[in-house]
Write a protein that holds these residues in place. Structure first.
Motif, PDB file in Angstrom:
ATOM      1  N   GLU A  55      -7.003  -7.088   1.561  1.00 39.17           N
ATOM      2  CA  GLU A  55      -5.866  -7.308   0.664  1.00 39.17           C
ATOM      3  C   GLU A  55      -4.796  -6.242   0.889  1.00 39.17           C
ATOM      4  O   GLU A  55      -3.603  -6.550   0.926  1.00 39.17           O
ATOM      5  CB  GLU A  55      -6.328  -7.288  -0.791  1.00 39.17           C
ATOM      6  CG  GLU A  55      -5.234  -7.619  -1.780  1.00 39.17           C
ATOM      7  CD  GLU A  55      -5.734  -7.628  -3.214  1.00 39.17           C
ATOM      8  OE1 GLU A  55      -4.887  -7.827  -4.095  1.00 39.17           O
ATOM      9  OE2 GLU A  55      -6.940  -7.428  -3.448  1.00 39.17           O
ATOM     10  N   GLY A  56      -5.218  -5.007   1.079  1.00 35.45           N
ATOM     11  CA  GLY A  56      -4.277  -3.935   1.369  1.00 35.45           C
ATOM     12  C   GLY A  56      -3.558  -4.153   2.686  1.00 35.45           C
ATOM     13  O   GLY A  56      -2.355  -3.894   2.801  1.00 35.45           O
ATOM     14  N   GLU A  57      -4.274  -4.649   3.680  1.00 37.32           N
ATOM     15  CA  GLU A  57      -3.651  -4.962   4.966  1.00 37.32           C
ATOM     16  C   GLU A  57      -2.627  -6.085   4.826  1.00 37.32           C
ATOM     17  O   GLU A  57      -1.590  -6.071   5.483  1.00 37.32           O
ATOM     18  CB  GLU A  57      -4.716  -5.334   6.006  1.00 37.32           C
ATOM     19  CG  GLU A  57      -5.608  -4.185   6.415  1.00 37.32           C
ATOM     20  CD  GLU A  57      -4.875  -3.117   7.202  1.00 37.32           C
ATOM     21  OE1 GLU A  57      -3.939  -3.441   7.956  1.00 37.32           O
ATOM     22  OE2 GLU A  57      -5.236  -1.943   7.053  1.00 37.32           O
ATOM     23  N   ASN A  58      -2.914  -7.054   3.965  1.00 39.93           N
ATOM     24  CA  ASN A  58      -1.956  -8.138   3.720  1.00 39.93           C
ATOM     25  C   ASN A  58      -0.679  -7.599   3.083  1.00 39.93           C
ATOM     26  O   ASN A  58       0.425  -7.998   3.457  1.00 39.93           O
ATOM     27  CB  ASN A  58      -2.563  -9.217   2.826  1.00 39.93           C
ATOM     28  CG  ASN A  58      -3.578 -10.063   3.559  1.00 39.93           C
ATOM     29  OD1 ASN A  58      -3.551 -10.156   4.785  1.00 39.93           O
ATOM     30  ND2 ASN A  58      -4.481 -10.670   2.821  1.00 39.93           N
ATOM     31  N   HIS A  59      -0.821  -6.700   2.117  1.00 37.52           N
ATOM     32  CA  HIS A  59       0.354  -6.093   1.480  1.00 37.52           C
ATOM     33  C   HIS A  59       1.146  -5.263   2.492  1.00 37.52           C
ATOM     34  O   HIS A  59       2.376  -5.266   2.476  1.00 37.52           O
ATOM     35  CB  HIS A  59      -0.051  -5.229   0.286  1.00 37.52           C
ATOM     36  CG  HIS A  59      -0.558  -6.018  -0.880  1.00 37.52           C
ATOM     37  ND1 HIS A  59       0.184  -6.992  -1.508  1.00 37.52           N
ATOM     38  CD2 HIS A  59      -1.745  -5.983  -1.529  1.00 37.52           C
ATOM     39  CE1 HIS A  59      -0.523  -7.518  -2.494  1.00 37.52           C
ATOM     40  NE2 HIS A  59      -1.699  -6.917  -2.517  1.00 37.52           N
ATOM     41  N   LYS A  60       0.436  -4.574   3.357  1.00 34.12           N
ATOM     42  CA  LYS A  60       1.095  -3.783   4.399  1.00 34.12           C
ATOM     43  C   LYS A  60       1.909  -4.688   5.314  1.00 34.12           C
ATOM     44  O   LYS A  60       3.080  -4.415   5.599  1.00 34.12           O
ATOM     45  CB  LYS A  60       0.030  -3.034   5.205  1.00 34.12           C
ATOM     46  CG  LYS A  60       0.561  -2.276   6.396  1.00 34.12           C
ATOM     47  CD  LYS A  60      -0.603  -1.644   7.140  1.00 34.12           C
ATOM     48  CE  LYS A  60      -0.186  -1.007   8.435  1.00 34.12           C
ATOM     49  NZ  LYS A  60      -1.322  -0.411   9.133  1.00 34.12           N
ATOM     50  N   GLN A 114       5.570  -3.897  -2.079  1.00 34.84           N
ATOM     51  CA  GLN A 114       4.391  -4.295  -1.305  1.00 34.84           C
ATOM     52  C   GLN A 114       3.726  -3.090  -0.646  1.00 34.84           C
ATOM     53  O   GLN A 114       2.502  -3.000  -0.586  1.00 34.84           O
ATOM     54  CB  GLN A 114       4.775  -5.330  -0.241  1.00 34.84           C
ATOM     55  CG  GLN A 114       5.103  -6.696  -0.800  1.00 34.84           C
ATOM     56  CD  GLN A 114       3.893  -7.385  -1.379  1.00 34.84           C
ATOM     57  OE1 GLN A 114       2.835  -7.445  -0.771  1.00 34.84           O
ATOM     58  NE2 GLN A 114       4.045  -7.903  -2.581  1.00 34.84           N
ATOM     59  N   ALA A 115       4.531  -2.155  -0.146  1.00 34.98           N
ATOM     60  CA  ALA A 115       3.976  -0.940   0.464  1.00 34.98           C
ATOM     61  C   ALA A 115       3.223  -0.118  -0.577  1.00 34.98           C
ATOM     62  O   ALA A 115       2.166   0.450  -0.285  1.00 34.98           O
ATOM     63  CB  ALA A 115       5.084  -0.115   1.100  1.00 34.98           C
ATOM     64  N   THR A 171       3.524   3.080   5.910  1.00 32.70           N
ATOM     65  CA  THR A 171       4.704   3.903   6.163  1.00 32.70           C
ATOM     66  C   THR A 171       5.859   3.077   6.717  1.00 32.70           C
ATOM     67  O   THR A 171       7.007   3.248   6.295  1.00 32.70           O
ATOM     68  CB  THR A 171       4.353   5.038   7.139  1.00 32.70           C
ATOM     69  OG1 THR A 171       3.235   5.749   6.619  1.00 32.70           O
ATOM     70  CG2 THR A 171       5.516   5.981   7.313  1.00 32.70           C
ATOM     71  N   ALA A 172       5.595   2.178   7.651  1.00 32.57           N
ATOM     72  CA  ALA A 172       6.665   1.371   8.247  1.00 32.57           C
ATOM     73  C   ALA A 172       7.352   0.517   7.191  1.00 32.57           C
ATOM     74  O   ALA A 172       8.578   0.405   7.176  1.00 32.57           O
ATOM     75  CB  ALA A 172       6.110   0.497   9.361  1.00 32.57           C
ATOM     76  N   GLY A 173       6.576  -0.073   6.294  1.00 35.68           N
ATOM     77  CA  GLY A 173       7.157  -0.884   5.227  1.00 35.68           C
ATOM     78  C   GLY A 173       8.018  -0.068   4.287  1.00 35.68           C
ATOM     79  O   GLY A 173       9.082  -0.516   3.852  1.00 35.68           O
TER      80      GLY A 173
END
Length: 86
Positions: A22-27, A52-53, A64-66
């Protein structure tokens, strides 16, 4: 051989090292919103990318990129807004 669940899958390609799916999806969503915000409606999509980040980081995934793209969108959107108002 009792290894923690995340460590077991972190050794295999395609599985995130630490953090949840889920965290990867938000990232991923934060990066997508940030990139789209560079071209269209940055003043709206920038804060959504930051949101989202933040959700990704709350789940233990670095985004960080987001965050960077979100802040660039916000600053560019505010500058464009001032240019059109003045």
């Amino acid at each position: 051989m009792d290894t923690p669940h995340n460590d077991q899958y972190a050794q295999h390609p395609g599985h995130p090292a630490g953090g949840s799916a889920e965290g990867e999806n938000h990232k991923r969503n934060s990066v997508i919103l940030g990139v789209i915000g560079l071209f269209v409606a940055g003043i709206i999509l920038g804060p959504l990318a930051l949101w989202q980040a933040g959700k990704a980081q709350a789940l233990g995934v670095r985004a960080t990129a987001g965050k960077v793209l979100g802040w660039i969108d916000v600053v560019a959107g505010v500058l464009l807004l001032f240019m059109f108002v003045l």
